[in-house]
Motif scaffolding. Structure first.
Motif, PDB file in Angstrom:
ATOM      1  N   ARG A 141      -2.104  19.894  -9.265  1.00 49.68           N
ATOM      2  CA  ARG A 141      -1.345  20.061  -8.028  1.00 49.68           C
ATOM      3  C   ARG A 141      -0.829  18.736  -7.470  1.00 49.68           C
ATOM      4  N   VAL A 142      -1.355  17.609  -7.973  1.00 44.72           N
ATOM      5  CA  VAL A 142      -1.038  16.303  -7.383  1.00 44.72           C
ATOM      6  C   VAL A 142      -0.201  15.479  -8.363  1.00 44.72           C
ATOM      7  N   THR A 143       1.027  15.171  -7.973  1.00 39.56           N
ATOM      8  CA  THR A 143       1.923  14.380  -8.822  1.00 39.56           C
ATOM      9  C   THR A 143       1.536  12.912  -8.799  1.00 39.56           C
ATOM     10  N   ARG A 144       1.376  12.376  -7.593  1.00 40.65           N
ATOM     11  CA  ARG A 144       0.937  11.001  -7.378  1.00 40.65           C
ATOM     12  C   ARG A 144      -0.004  10.991  -6.192  1.00 40.65           C
ATOM     13  N   VAL A 231      -1.949   6.486  -9.331  1.00 45.01           N
ATOM     14  CA  VAL A 231      -2.734   6.313  -8.103  1.00 45.01           C
ATOM     15  C   VAL A 231      -2.416   4.951  -7.489  1.00 45.01           C
ATOM     16  N   LEU A 232      -2.202   4.945  -6.178  1.00 43.10           N
ATOM     17  CA  LEU A 232      -2.031   3.701  -5.420  1.00 43.10           C
ATOM     18  C   LEU A 232      -3.210   3.573  -4.466  1.00 43.10           C
ATOM     19  N   ILE A 233      -3.854   2.397  -4.459  1.00 41.56           N
ATOM     20  CA  ILE A 233      -4.954   2.119  -3.539  1.00 41.56           C
ATOM     21  C   ILE A 233      -4.506   0.990  -2.611  1.00 41.56           C
ATOM     22  N   LEU A 234      -4.380   1.288  -1.327  1.00 45.43           N
ATOM     23  CA  LEU A 234      -4.029   0.299  -0.311  1.00 45.43           C
ATOM     24  C   LEU A 234      -5.266   0.039   0.537  1.00 45.43           C
ATOM     25  N   ALA A 235      -5.687  -1.211   0.656  1.00 48.03           N
ATOM     26  CA  ALA A 235      -6.918  -1.490   1.384  1.00 48.03           C
ATOM     27  C   ALA A 235      -6.878  -2.863   2.040  1.00 48.03           C
ATOM     28  N   GLY A 236      -7.326  -2.913   3.277  1.00 50.83           N
ATOM     29  CA  GLY A 236      -7.442  -4.181   3.987  1.00 50.83           C
ATOM     30  C   GLY A 236      -8.688  -4.936   3.539  1.00 50.83           C
ATOM     31  N   THR A 237      -8.559  -6.207   3.316  1.00 48.71           N
ATOM     32  CA  THR A 237      -9.698  -6.990   2.823  1.00 48.71           C
ATOM     33  C   THR A 237     -10.736  -7.242   3.912  1.00 48.71           C
ATOM     34  N   ALA A 238     -10.382  -7.007   5.189  1.00 53.62           N
ATOM     35  CA  ALA A 238     -11.309  -7.239   6.297  1.00 53.62           C
ATOM     36  C   ALA A 238     -11.741  -5.925   6.952  1.00 53.62           C
ATOM     37  N   ASP A 239     -11.677  -4.845   6.205  1.00 51.71           N
ATOM     38  CA  ASP A 239     -12.053  -3.526   6.728  1.00 51.71           C
ATOM     39  C   ASP A 239     -13.549  -3.493   7.026  1.00 51.71           C
ATOM     40  N   ARG A 240     -13.918  -3.167   8.281  1.00 53.13           N
ATOM     41  CA  ARG A 240     -15.322  -3.098   8.670  1.00 53.13           C
ATOM     42  C   ARG A 240     -15.865  -1.671   8.648  1.00 53.13           C
ATOM     43  N   ILE A 241     -15.024  -0.707   8.351  1.00 52.67           N
ATOM     44  CA  ILE A 241     -15.470   0.687   8.291  1.00 52.67           C
ATOM     45  C   ILE A 241     -15.696   1.094   6.841  1.00 52.67           C
ATOM     46  N   VAL A 242     -14.676   0.917   6.009  1.00 55.65           N
ATOM     47  CA  VAL A 242     -14.810   1.139   4.570  1.00 55.65           C
ATOM     48  C   VAL A 242     -14.620  -0.205   3.894  1.00 55.65           C
ATOM     49  N   PRO A 255      -8.954   2.977 -13.884  1.00 53.28           N
ATOM     50  CA  PRO A 255      -8.308   1.749 -14.357  1.00 53.28           C
ATOM     51  C   PRO A 255      -6.782   1.806 -14.323  1.00 53.28           C
ATOM     52  N   HIS A 256      -6.216   3.004 -14.378  1.00 50.48           N
ATOM     53  CA  HIS A 256      -4.760   3.130 -14.362  1.00 50.48           C
ATOM     54  C   HIS A 256      -4.183   2.971 -12.959  1.00 50.48           C
ATOM     55  N   ALA A 257      -5.036   2.947 -11.936  1.00 47.07           N
ATOM     56  CA  ALA A 257      -4.572   2.855 -10.554  1.00 47.07           C
ATOM     57  C   ALA A 257      -4.003   1.471 -10.252  1.00 47.07           C
ATOM     58  N   THR A 258      -3.120   1.430  -9.251  1.00 40.39           N
ATOM     59  CA  THR A 258      -2.583   0.165  -8.754  1.00 40.39           C
ATOM     60  C   THR A 258      -3.264  -0.161  -7.432  1.00 40.39           C
ATOM     61  N   LEU A 259      -3.927  -1.302  -7.365  1.00 42.79           N
ATOM     62  CA  LEU A 259      -4.596  -1.741  -6.150  1.00 42.79           C
ATOM     63  C   LEU A 259      -3.739  -2.794  -5.451  1.00 42.79           C
ATOM     64  N   LEU A 281       3.864   1.649  -0.334  1.00 44.77           N
ATOM     65  CA  LEU A 281       3.795   3.111  -0.363  1.00 44.77           C
ATOM     66  C   LEU A 281       5.126   3.725  -0.735  1.00 44.77           C
ATOM     67  N   THR A 282       6.220   3.233  -0.161  1.00 44.42           N
ATOM     68  CA  THR A 282       7.532   3.810  -0.465  1.00 44.42           C
ATOM     69  C   THR A 282       7.952   3.490  -1.892  1.00 44.42           C
ATOM     70  N   ALA A 283       7.629   2.286  -2.378  1.00 43.55           N
ATOM     71  CA  ALA A 283       7.955   1.952  -3.768  1.00 43.55           C
ATOM     72  C   ALA A 283       7.188   2.849  -4.731  1.00 43.55           C
ATOM     73  N   PHE A 284       5.932   3.137  -4.395  1.00 38.42           N
ATOM     74  CA  PHE A 284       5.089   3.969  -5.257  1.00 38.42           C
ATOM     75  C   PHE A 284       5.563   5.415  -5.294  1.00 38.42           C
ATOM     76  N   THR A 285       5.972   5.949  -4.140  1.00 44.61           N
ATOM     77  CA  THR A 285       6.361   7.357  -4.068  1.00 44.61           C
ATOM     78  C   THR A 285       7.858   7.581  -4.221  1.00 44.61           C
ATOM     79  N   ALA A 286       8.624   6.509  -4.486  1.00 39.70           N
ATOM     80  CA  ALA A 286      10.072   6.659  -4.635  1.00 39.70           C
ATOM     81  C   ALA A 286      10.383   7.676  -5.726  1.00 39.70           C
ATOM     82  N   PRO A 287      11.346   8.571  -5.464  1.00 42.85           N
ATOM     83  CA  PRO A 287      11.675   9.598  -6.464  1.00 42.85           C
ATOM     84  C   PRO A 287      11.977   9.041  -7.849  1.00 42.85           C
ATOM     85  N   ALA A 288      12.585   7.846  -7.910  1.00 42.55           N
ATOM     86  CA  ALA A 288      12.912   7.258  -9.208  1.00 42.55           C
ATOM     87  C   ALA A 288      11.673   6.933 -10.013  1.00 42.55           C
TER      88      ALA A 288
END
Length: 296
Positions: A141-144, A231-242, A255-259, A281-288
């Motif tokens: 069900r999940v394309t990206r 898969v795209l993983i976006l994460a703040g390096t100073a995150d105090r919650i996760v 391993p195939h994910a982009t961090l 995010l927009t580059a990752f989900t761009a229709p092209a």
């Protein structure tokens, strides 16, 4: 008259903010609608043309919190942003299941009702965990998949079930500081209105937090073998919650994910580092960037 307006702004500042945000969303073409999923009334925002993109919000949030991104994302996508069960304007059943598993199933059911055989899915914080479980349980069900400040793996935490359901002004200030280094120092009258709104949904937020803190069986460690879509993983390096280490471990398990690290950003990375985060995010989900159709 002016005194009445001033009194309203003083007593209900968030009502004014939410009204203004709702008017803004309608002004940019967003449509507010309701549907039924599994017998529950679910509210969602939608707009745009193109491949479908489902946006999953986090704990103590609502679909409207994606507002800063809607205008950009709807340029190339048909956006669907549901309020999870219990949140926003969706149903709040006292006997509802607010676990990660149940909310992931709700998102799958929502996609069915919207007749989305496949869609790009993006989730933030708890919403990332929900999106991750959806992708692991129903990869067809999940394309990206885009994970933003995402939970989902085990980590040491000082969070409790009341961390995001403050009962005092000082607790509310601590909650904001935990989420972002750039959190404004709101005056007390605004914080009192935050507390008023928080009380309405406190029991739902606590139920969600209990699911994340106590249901070890719902953690995704070692369960991501079927998550083979981009898969795209976006994460703040100073995150105090996760902690950022969770993003590193997600990358190791996929391993195939982009961090994409967001240096110096905390949990609200999509706001603190909006420009680089939105660009990624927009580059990752761009229709092209869509994978070619399979040939069988």
């Amino acid at each position: 008259m002016l005194l009445a307006v001033a009194l309203f702004v003083y007593l209900r500042p968030l009502t004014l903010f939410f009204t203004a945000r709702s008017l803004y969303l309608r002004a940019i073409g967003m449509e507010s609608a309701f549907t039924e999923v599994g017998g529950r009334r679910i509210h969602y925002w939608t707009a745009g043309e193109g491949p479908p993109l489902v946006l999953v919000h986090g704990v103590a949030m609502r679909a409207e919190d994606w507002a800063p991104l809607f205008r950009t994302l709807k340029q190339h996508h048909r956006i669907y942003a549901p309020d999870l069960l219990g949140y926003g304007e969706s149903a709040q059943p006292r006997d509802g299941d607010y676990s990660i598993a149940a909310q992931a199933e709700l998102v799958r059911g929502f996609m069915e009702v919207m007749k989305l055989e496949q869609a790009d899915v993006a989730g933030v914080s708890m919403g990332g965990w929900i999106a991750l479980k959806l992708a692991a349980d129903h990869p067809e069900r999940v394309t990206r998949l885009a994970l933003i400040s995402s939970a989902g793996l085990a980590f040491r935490s000082t969070l409790t079930e009341t961390s995001f359901s403050a009962t005092t002004i000082e607790e509310q200030r601590r909650s904001f500081r935990l989420q972002s280094d750039l959190a404004p120092r709101f005056p007390d009258f605004i914080l009192r209105d935050f507390l008023r709104h928080s009380r309405k949904k406190a029991w739902i937020v606590r139920a969600s937090m209990r699911s994340m803190l106590e249901r070890r069986d719902l953690l995704m460690d070692g369960k991501l073998q079927r998550v083979r879509m981009p898969v795209l993983i976006l994460a703040g390096t100073a995150d105090r919650i996760v902690p950022f280490d969770v993003a590193l471990r997600l990358k190791r398990e996929m391993p195939h994910a982009t961090l994409v690290p967001l240096p110096g950003c905390s949990h609200l990375a999509m706001i603190e580092c909006r420009t680089p985060a939105l660009h990624a995010l927009t580059a990752f989900t761009a229709p092209a960037a869509a994978p070619p159709p399979s040939r069988r």
